[in-house]
Design an enzyme around this catalytic site. Sequence first.
Site, PDB file in Angstrom:
ATOM      1  N   GLU A  87      -2.443  -1.886 -13.013  1.00 30.35           N
ATOM      2  CA  GLU A  87      -1.645  -2.310 -11.863  1.00 30.35           C
ATOM      3  C   GLU A  87      -2.484  -3.156 -10.915  1.00 30.35           C
ATOM      4  OE1 GLU A  87       0.718  -0.067  -8.179  1.00 30.35           O
ATOM      5  OE2 GLU A  87      -0.831   0.973  -9.323  1.00 30.35           O
ATOM      6  N   CYS A  91       2.541   2.658 -12.021  1.00 25.35           N
ATOM      7  CA  CYS A  91       2.018   3.790 -11.272  1.00 25.35           C
ATOM      8  C   CYS A  91       2.993   4.967 -11.291  1.00 25.35           C
ATOM      9  CB  CYS A  91       1.642   3.360  -9.855  1.00 25.35           C
ATOM     10  SG  CYS A  91       0.462   4.491  -9.073  1.00 25.35           S
ATOM     11  N   LYS A 140       8.068  -3.517 -10.174  1.00 26.64           N
ATOM     12  CA  LYS A 140       8.198  -2.101  -9.851  1.00 26.64           C
ATOM     13  C   LYS A 140       9.469  -1.863  -9.050  1.00 26.64           C
ATOM     14  CE  LYS A 140       5.515   1.804  -8.043  1.00 26.64           C
ATOM     15  NZ  LYS A 140       4.253   2.226  -7.394  1.00 26.64           N
TER      16      LYS A 140
END
Length: 480
Positions: A252, A354, A305
């Site tokens: 990430e 994440c 995301k």
Amino acid sequence: MKGARAAAVALAAGLLHTASFAPTGAWYLQPIALALLFATIEQATPRFAALVGALFGFGWLASGLWWLHISMHQFGGIPWLLAALAVALLAAFLSGFYALALGLTARWIAPGRWRLLAFAPAWLLAELARATWLSGFPWIAAGYAHTVGPLAGWAPWVGVYGISALAALAAAGLVWLKRGAVAWAAPALLIPLAGLLLPQDFTTSTGRLALSLVQPSIPQDQKFDPARFAANLELLARLIESARGQVVITPESVVPLPLAELDRATLVRLARPERPALLGAFLGNADEGFVNSVVALGSDYHYGKRHLLPFGEFIPPGFGWFVHAMNIPLDDQARGGHQRPWAVAGQRLRPLICYEDLFGEDFVQSAVGPDAATAFVNVSNLAWFGTVMIQDQHLQFSQMRALEFQRPVARSTNTGATALVDHHGHITARLPALQRGVLEVEVDGRSGSTPYARWLAALGLWPLWLLSLLALAGVRRAAS
């Protein structure tokens, strides 16, 4: 049990609950801790049951989330006492779900065996509320302790929250067993143990894919330092050049700036035509918002995301002063769009950025149907939180997703928990924390859907909400 002694037992049981999660693997401590809690409030008044539930939750969540202090104090510049207070307030707030559920159960159902039975669906309601309300924060939900042990067999059938309920039922069974109520204890213990006998094979292999999982191990205080950008990008280029897999996965935000600001020479060096790479970067602009993304170099695929972290990636109303005080880069981000997997080298890889992998209900559509992902890929940067406990906890969440959906999960992280989890939830390869390098693995892609994936895709978590409410109503009627 009353007063100070009950408070001490509740806090100690909460600490014991935390000890059941990774890295210990001591899954059996989780129902034991809950049994201590339930035994303490079996005869309690509603107010006392709520208080003891709050103390248990505080002991559990404060000890399990202490590493948040590192991000606020060490990297955010918040004085250590205020950072500790912030963690304590978060733990106290989250504990309120359990206090409310247990207190109301004690109010509705008289003391005794029926009340113990009611604690299992009440516990499930509290877990579901914490997982979904106010964007949800289900970190170390009770079911995650059972990525090993007999309850793991229930994962492809009922998922992590169903396991939480079964573990609570087993905890009630332990109390009944101690009380000598064998007729009550036997089904409460045998039903969870039935996970050992349930069918487990719902997916088939789609072939193997060689992945190179990059772990650059860049300290967090250097990651967003403009003076270090050139050196960090040079390190990243060398790691990608050393990779031997068919596809390269990077962590990430490994490029800690909008991709549009990356110079063309560096981008050309990172994008090797013979080896596709999934690069962690930011897309978007200041007007429309920046999106924490992964970009497939050499193709038009990208993923942004979708489930953002409060205080780190979006600012809850009224808390701008607190977030801005920590000087978090790109602290108010935009959400990504599609959920499509990336079709590459004969497989379909579904990125998860994440802590998105805590929310299986958000991406379950990627685990069903003819175009379902054959593997999940998690990219994370856990450098904000140190290396103790946080990395093992996050890896355990990936193990649960692998069990629930019977898909392998490959993880590329900045400073640790870079690993491969197979479709049975076993960790087959892992790089040590803070070790710079590339983990070369072979992923066995899978097709097919588990029972849990099918009903979750169709109905979401609503069946669990409904069953818990019906169970509570049924117990109350039987007890009256």
